[in-house]
Write a protein that holds these residues in place. Structure first.
Motif, short mmCIF file in Angstrom:
data_model
loop_
_atom_site.label_atom_id
_atom_site.label_comp_id
_atom_site.label_asym_id
_atom_site.label_seq_id
_atom_site.Cartn_x
_atom_site.Cartn_y
_atom_site.Cartn_z
N LYS A 48 54.12 -8.77 -27.96
CA LYS A 48 54.63 -8.33 -29.26
C LYS A 48 56.16 -8.41 -29.32
O LYS A 48 56.72 -8.99 -30.26
CB LYS A 48 54.20 -6.88 -29.55
N THR A 49 56.82 -7.81 -28.34
CA THR A 49 58.28 -7.79 -28.35
C THR A 49 58.86 -9.19 -28.17
O THR A 49 59.85 -9.54 -28.81
CB THR A 49 58.81 -6.85 -27.25
N THR A 50 58.23 -9.99 -27.34
CA THR A 50 58.71 -11.37 -27.14
C THR A 50 58.63 -12.15 -28.45
O THR A 50 59.56 -12.90 -28.79
CB THR A 50 57.89 -12.08 -26.05
N LEU A 51 57.55 -11.97 -29.20
CA LEU A 51 57.43 -12.63 -30.50
C LEU A 51 58.54 -12.18 -31.43
O LEU A 51 59.17 -13.00 -32.11
CB LEU A 51 56.06 -12.32 -31.12
N LEU A 52 58.78 -10.88 -31.47
CA LEU A 52 59.83 -10.35 -32.33
C LEU A 52 61.20 -10.91 -31.94
O LEU A 52 62.01 -11.28 -32.79
CB LEU A 52 59.85 -8.82 -32.26
#
Length: 255
Positions: A48-52
């Motif tokens: 999730k954070t990597t996508l963001l």
């Protein structure tokens, strides 16, 4: 490209992200339209954070592209055109981090006016007026001359939100903005985020706050192992998840 991607304000298209041999994102496509509040949920380590961070232009994808207003702003191979497009839209992408990231040597007011002055080239009077307006909005006008170390975590995060808003971004990205806070302070920050959503702010929110996703989100995206497993309207997702993985994830939040 789908019609939803074409109409999106910002979109991740078939994003792959590798760190060494580890593939953290696996062909993730996520369009975000104007005024949408997209809540990305899932277990820790699901990407999730990597996508963001890819959508915030803080990480470069290993494959795929990030598109904003129809222009590619990030891709594995950075051309002059992509670099130019990224530079043009970077101020339009507001980011709120998990751990606030305020400048400790600057007052609250200085934290908020710095970027509009340096990046947007706004006048001192204009930036001060906007900063005071935003501090009033997040309930911290009386703290304008305080330093971050004198604020609670919830207050620091509200200042971080005001700082991002000072750039007048087209989209706000929130990376687990409440996860470092205790329950009482979380409520302070969630109240501000709810207000922004109610005002029509385009938001992409990585969160563990299921109540916020259910009650404020316009779309819920469930990720696991670097993939989007399921997505849909909050009512449909929370009341009738279609995949076994989503069902199992949601069981931990049941009373």
């Amino acid at each position: 490209m789908t019609a939803q991607q074409e109409d999106a304000l910002i979109s991740a298209s078939s994003i792959v992200k590798r760190f060494g041999n580890a593939e953290v994102l696996k062909r993730v496509t996520l369009p975000v339209s104007e005024r949408e509040v997209v809540c990305v949920i899932g277990p820790s380590g699901s990407g999730k954070t990597t996508l963001l961070r890819c959508m915030a232009l803080l990480e470069q994808p290993s494959d795929g592209e990030i598109v904003m207003r129809g222009e590619t702003i990030s891709a594995p191979r950075v051309t002059k055109a992509i670099r130019r497009a990224a530079r043009a839209v970077r101020p339009d992408i507001g980011m709120v981090f998990q751990h606030f990231n305020l400048w400790p040597h600057m007052t609250v007011l200085q934290n908020i006016v710095e970027a509009p002055r340096q990046v947007r080239r706004q006048s001192r009077g204009e930036t001060l007026e906007r900063a005071e307006e935003l501090l009033d909005k997040v309930g911290l006008l009386d703290k304008c001359h305080a330093y971050p170390s004198r604020l609670s975590g919830g207050q620091q995060q509200r200042v971080a939100i005001a700082r991002a808003l000072a750039m007048n971004p087209k989209v706000m990205l929130f990376d687990e903005a409440t996860s470092a806070l205790d329950p009482e302070l979380r409520r302070e920050v969630l109240l501000v985020m709810r207000q922004l959503a109610g005002e029509g702010t385009t938001m992409l929110v990585v969160t563990h706050e299921m109540g916020f996703a259910r009650n404020v989100g316009s779309r819920v995206v469930f990720m696991d192992y670097g993939e989007i497993v399921e997505e849909g309207a909050p009512k449909d997702f929370f009341n009738n998840p279609q995949t076994e993985r989503a069902q199992k994830f949601l069981q931990q939040f049941e009373d």
